[in-house]
Design a protein around this motif. Structure first.
Motif, PDB file in Angstrom:
ATOM      1  N   SER A 168       0.833  -1.209   0.000  1.00 33.78           N
ATOM      2  CA  SER A 168       0.000   0.000   0.000  1.00 33.78           C
ATOM      3  C   SER A 168       0.864   1.253   0.000  1.00 33.78           C
ATOM      4  O   SER A 168       0.566   2.234  -0.692  1.00 33.78           O
ATOM      5  N   THR A 171       2.145   1.886  -3.455  1.00 33.99           N
ATOM      6  CA  THR A 171       1.075   2.421  -4.293  1.00 33.99           C
ATOM      7  C   THR A 171       0.913   3.920  -4.069  1.00 33.99           C
ATOM      8  O   THR A 171       0.767   4.696  -5.022  1.00 33.99           O
ATOM      9  N   VAL A 172       0.963   4.327  -2.805  1.00 33.57           N
ATOM     10  CA  VAL A 172       0.843   5.745  -2.472  1.00 33.57           C
ATOM     11  C   VAL A 172       2.019   6.535  -3.031  1.00 33.57           C
ATOM     12  O   VAL A 172       1.861   7.585  -3.653  1.00 33.57           O
ATOM     13  N   TRP A 207      -3.061  10.255   4.864  1.00 35.63           N
ATOM     14  CA  TRP A 207      -3.468   9.668   3.589  1.00 35.63           C
ATOM     15  C   TRP A 207      -4.535   8.601   3.746  1.00 35.63           C
ATOM     16  O   TRP A 207      -5.366   8.402   2.872  1.00 35.63           O
ATOM     17  N   SER A 209      -5.868   4.950   3.485  1.00 34.00           N
ATOM     18  CA  SER A 209      -5.526   3.756   2.706  1.00 34.00           C
ATOM     19  C   SER A 209      -4.950   4.172   1.354  1.00 34.00           C
ATOM     20  O   SER A 209      -4.915   5.352   0.992  1.00 34.00           O
ATOM     21  N   SER A 210      -4.522   3.171   0.590  1.00 32.89           N
ATOM     22  CA  SER A 210      -3.982   3.459  -0.745  1.00 32.89           C
ATOM     23  C   SER A 210      -5.073   3.590  -1.795  1.00 32.89           C
ATOM     24  O   SER A 210      -4.785   3.895  -2.957  1.00 32.89           O
ATOM     25  N   SER A 213      -5.595   6.729  -4.628  1.00 29.67           N
ATOM     26  CA  SER A 213      -4.377   7.502  -4.385  1.00 29.67           C
ATOM     27  C   SER A 213      -4.172   8.613  -5.405  1.00 29.67           C
ATOM     28  O   SER A 213      -3.724   9.715  -5.064  1.00 29.67           O
TER      29      SER A 213
END
Length: 246
Positions: A168, A171-172, A207, A209-210, A213
């Motif tokens: 995750s 991904t961010v 932020w 969760s991812s 994004s």
């Protein structure tokens, strides 16, 4: 006398014609037999003789992975006819090297095997405070180093579901614009749903969760036009700022 000469000539022509007929009937068999012999010679030359046996490997694409390591893991069958080498098995063995993302193996006639490796590229460095783990864009942790590499966001990952959390975080990080990524000092993540960006300026970005994004990155770019200490984009349709300066 003339009739005897004519008869002899006719008999000679007939005999020549018969020989020609017999030769034409045997010609396809002769050609076929020659081709079979030639094919057998080629098969023996490439598959059983030492004329085209493997004498070594040629490796390209290796930067951080030692060539000697690749050669050892590849275990190319030196002395085996090149045509009989199982290239897929060699590629599969090379791909087991943690820092190798992919490997392509081909034959280089007459006697070489060519291995082209694609190394993993780190996008995030994950730390527990005592060691640093390099992670690529797929979320794969592939190498541990004693010191923090320069130029990479540092992710402090705690809690359970560590692999999912690391994925995750990657991904961010991938969704951040280059200008914003350069400002990130570290990333904190206690779970896949609680990711926080800690900017070098002391500003925090909550932020979450991812998920979404890319949408969160767009919202954050607009939100940061206001000076604040905390930006919360965990719900991108309802962003929040705290400690805003007026």
């Amino acid at each position: 006398m003339s009739q005897s000469v004519d008869l002899a000539r006719a008999q000679q022509k007939f005999a020549r014609r018969q020989r020609l007929v017999r030769w034409r009937s045997w010609l396809p068999w002769a050609i076929g037999g020659g081709l079979v012999v030639l094919a057998g010679l080629v098969v023996w030359l490439f598959y059983f003789s030492s004329a085209f046996a493997v004498s070594g490997v040629r490796i390209s694409g290796a930067d951080t992975v030692p060539v000697a390591t690749i050669e050892q893991v590849a275990a190319a069958p030196t002395g085996t006819p090149l045509a009989k080498v199982d290239l897929r098995s060699i590629a599969d063995r090379v791909r087991t090297i943690p820092a190798v993302a992919d490997a392509q193996v081909t034959r280089a006639w007459p006697r070489k095997i060519v291995i082209v490796v694609t190394e993993r590229v780190p996008v995030v460095v994950v730390t527990d405070g005592s060691r640093y783990e390099l992670v690529d864009a797929t979320g794969t942790t592939y190498r541990t180093v004693p010191d923090r590499p320069a130029g990479l966001p540092e992710a402090k990952v705690t809690g359970v579901r560590r692999d999912v959390t690391i994925h995750s975080v990657v991904t961010v990080s991938a969704a951040l614009p280059d200008t914003l990524r350069a400002q990130v000092g570290s990333i904190s993540a206690a779970s896949p749903d609680s990711i926080t960006l800690n900017l070098s300026s002391g500003v925090k970005v909550v932020w979450g969760s991812s998920d979404d994004s890319e949408r969160k990155a767009e919202v954050l770019s607009v939100l940061m036009k206001r000076q604040a200490k905390v930006y919360d984009v965990s719900a991108p349709d309802l962003p929040v700022t705290k400690g805003e300066k007026r």
